[in-house]
Write a protein that holds these residues in place. Sequence first.
Motif, PDB file in Angstrom:
ATOM      1  N   TYR A  51       0.895  -1.388  -0.156  1.00 33.57           N
ATOM      2  CA  TYR A  51       0.075  -0.024  -0.025  1.00 33.57           C
ATOM      3  C   TYR A  51       0.839   1.164   0.111  1.00 33.57           C
ATOM      4  CZ  TYR A  51       1.027   0.133   5.135  1.00 33.57           C
ATOM      5  OH  TYR A  51       1.771  -0.161   6.457  1.00 33.57           O
ATOM      6  N   LEU A  52       0.314   2.283   0.038  1.00 31.86           N
ATOM      7  CA  LEU A  52       0.853   3.679   0.015  1.00 31.86           C
ATOM      8  C   LEU A  52       0.590   4.360   1.337  1.00 31.86           C
ATOM      9  CD1 LEU A  52      -0.308   5.232  -3.665  1.00 31.86           C
ATOM     10  CD2 LEU A  52       1.885   3.749  -3.232  1.00 31.86           C
ATOM     11  N   GLU A  53       1.790   5.060   1.593  1.00 32.66           N
ATOM     12  CA  GLU A  53       1.686   6.034   2.831  1.00 32.66           C
ATOM     13  C   GLU A  53       1.999   7.386   2.192  1.00 32.66           C
ATOM     14  OE1 GLU A  53       4.669   4.974   5.862  1.00 32.66           O
ATOM     15  OE2 GLU A  53       3.321   3.361   6.802  1.00 32.66           O
ATOM     16  N   VAL A  66      -2.748  -3.119  -2.809  1.00 35.51           N
ATOM     17  CA  VAL A  66      -2.398  -4.374  -3.729  1.00 35.51           C
ATOM     18  C   VAL A  66      -2.664  -5.597  -2.774  1.00 35.51           C
ATOM     19  CG1 VAL A  66      -0.885  -5.777  -5.216  1.00 35.51           C
ATOM     20  CG2 VAL A  66      -0.784  -3.078  -5.065  1.00 35.51           C
ATOM     21  N   THR A  67      -3.469  -6.366  -3.320  1.00 33.53           N
ATOM     22  CA  THR A  67      -3.648  -7.799  -2.488  1.00 33.53           C
ATOM     23  C   THR A  67      -2.964  -8.930  -3.036  1.00 33.53           C
ATOM     24  OG1 THR A  67      -5.862  -8.459  -3.988  1.00 33.53           O
ATOM     25  CG2 THR A  67      -6.092  -6.998  -2.106  1.00 33.53           C
ATOM     26  N   TYR A  68      -2.929  -9.940  -2.330  1.00 34.47           N
ATOM     27  CA  TYR A  68      -2.031 -11.139  -3.112  1.00 34.47           C
ATOM     28  C   TYR A  68      -2.900 -11.587  -4.217  1.00 34.47           C
ATOM     29  CZ  TYR A  68       0.975 -11.673   1.254  1.00 34.47           C
ATOM     30  OH  TYR A  68       1.788 -11.295   2.061  1.00 34.47           O
ATOM     31  N   ASN A 108       0.187   3.172  -8.684  1.00 36.33           N
ATOM     32  CA  ASN A 108      -0.981   3.644  -7.756  1.00 36.33           C
ATOM     33  C   ASN A 108      -0.380   4.982  -7.517  1.00 36.33           C
ATOM     34  OD1 ASN A 108      -2.128   1.169  -7.998  1.00 36.33           O
ATOM     35  ND2 ASN A 108      -1.726   0.551  -6.107  1.00 36.33           N
ATOM     36  N   VAL A 109       0.668   5.472  -7.400  1.00 34.97           N
ATOM     37  CA  VAL A 109       1.080   6.830  -7.012  1.00 34.97           C
ATOM     38  C   VAL A 109       0.869   7.749  -7.981  1.00 34.97           C
ATOM     39  CG1 VAL A 109       3.012   8.505  -6.644  1.00 34.97           C
ATOM     40  CG2 VAL A 109       3.199   6.020  -5.729  1.00 34.97           C
ATOM     41  N   LEU A 328       6.193   3.760  -0.562  1.00 33.72           N
ATOM     42  CA  LEU A 328       5.577   2.365  -1.189  1.00 33.72           C
ATOM     43  C   LEU A 328       5.791   1.347  -0.026  1.00 33.72           C
ATOM     44  CD1 LEU A 328       7.137   2.653  -4.996  1.00 33.72           C
ATOM     45  CD2 LEU A 328       5.101   3.673  -3.759  1.00 33.72           C
ATOM     46  N   VAL A 329       4.919   0.836   0.694  1.00 31.69           N
ATOM     47  CA  VAL A 329       5.041  -0.180   1.678  1.00 31.69           C
ATOM     48  C   VAL A 329       4.823  -1.693   1.266  1.00 31.69           C
ATOM     49  CG1 VAL A 329       4.053  -0.933   3.797  1.00 31.69           C
ATOM     50  CG2 VAL A 329       4.394   1.790   3.290  1.00 31.69           C
TER      51      VAL A 329
END
Length: 534
Positions: A51-53, A66-68, A108-109, A328-329
């Motif tokens: 995910y994003l922070e 983003v999922t598996y 996604n950014v 980006l995490v």
Amino acid sequence: MRRWIKKWQKVIVWGLAIAFIAGIAFWSVGTYIAGRAKANQENLSEEVVGYLEVKGQQVKDKDLQVTYRQLEQEYQNLLMFYGWQNFDPLFDEPAQKALLLENILKENVVIYYAKQEKLFPSNKEISSKLAEYKKQIESNESLLKYVKTYYGSVDNYLDKVIKPDVLRTMAVEKVRDKVAKVSEEDMKKYFEENMNQIKRKYDKVDASYVNFEDKTAAEKFLAEAQNVGFDQAATNLNLQPQIFSGLTRGLFEEEYENQIFSAKEGEIVGPIPFASTFYVFKINKSFVINNFDSFKNSDGYLSEMNSLQSERFQNWYDSYVSENEIKLVIKDEVYNVWSKINKVSRFEDLVEIYQSLVKKLFAEDGSLLPDVPDTMKSAFLALLDKVRTFANDDEINSLGPIKDQEKKVVEYLYNFYPSLLRVAQAMYRVNPDNVDAKYNYFSLLYSQIKPYLLPDYVPYILQTILELEVGLESIARNEDAPKEYRTTAFYNLYDLTKSIGDKTSAKFYLNELRKLDPNYIDFDSALQELESGQ
């Protein structure tokens, strides 16, 4: 064999390496959506893997997580698009998934920015793009059958599978056009600043040529050709002109290069020296960039414009991420480690990753912890490969008992994955005197390259062929090795040299195999086949 290798070395002027995994620029991830795979997702989790922070706060928008399941679907699409098969599950797969995950997060950014700036496509634009895909699908009978079989109808396929990606791709394009637009004036300035480089890349000549070892002979031919014509002069001397299509700048010295690229079509130029040979060319077709207009009409204009736009887009992305403190995490521990290894380029960073992995993999007494994922163990080996690239022996030894740690990890993985080439190679490296490990590695290596033992591929795998020859020879000549290993090694040497057209060596290895085991194959038929050239 040595004579055959020397022959090939004369014609190889490029690097002997093939990159099997290529990173995809994050703004073009969506370009392969027309070939979407129907991924098997029954057992995949909806748990978030990345995910994003923004400024230390997790972005809650599910579209930007983003999922598996999503990662696996994109991975399968990637494999289908490039036709990749049989990826190594310990090394290639986690490395590629980590790279893919990071690329999705980078995209996604861009989507985050598009949402902030309201840059999403209109319903009309989306419908128009979907109509294009529908037309393509309906014109392809096999694809149409596939879509109807798995999705019921084309409209359902477009709505459920294609539309989400179309929306994202068009949003990325709108962002790119806003933040990295390239005008004609930009291209004019770019051309003025990079004219020499552009000419080196895109000036092209198609020519016929003959060559001579003696400059005087070349001059004599040139004089004759200017009197009776190039082709007639070649006929008079029983010479067969060769064709050089797409000759670009950089091959010859500048003085002679300018002669070639300033010549008009039909003009004869020479002698042009190269190494110890002298060439005479007849220019059949010439495209030379002399000004901006000729550049604009060249094949390279669009390519250079896209390159400039991509550079600007990347610069914008870097600034946007920095200014907005976007991170980006990657939650998954394995993919997080592989992502770091993919990117690391400094010894200091390698040390940090190494120390972190040692804590995860080894107990205080140095024993290997049992519950660590095998893909984390393989990451440790991949890291050590990078360490050897960036560090000298003293730096490596300063890290700790690396050799002992590596051996424990390798022997553990080899116990479960002896048929994986990377594992077999590592086992051979840490146990070079173990004939079982050596035999397994070189047998696997030969099986992998055998399909590529064709004239067009040989230059790219020459180093591997040399390694195989040495390794198989050492097994075949080892009288302490099991007979099965020795006979297989001799046979593979025979098969290898036969496949690359080295009949002399193939016959030699066949005779050596016959001495060792006269009943191994039908030797008379094999020799007859070699003699007949089949």
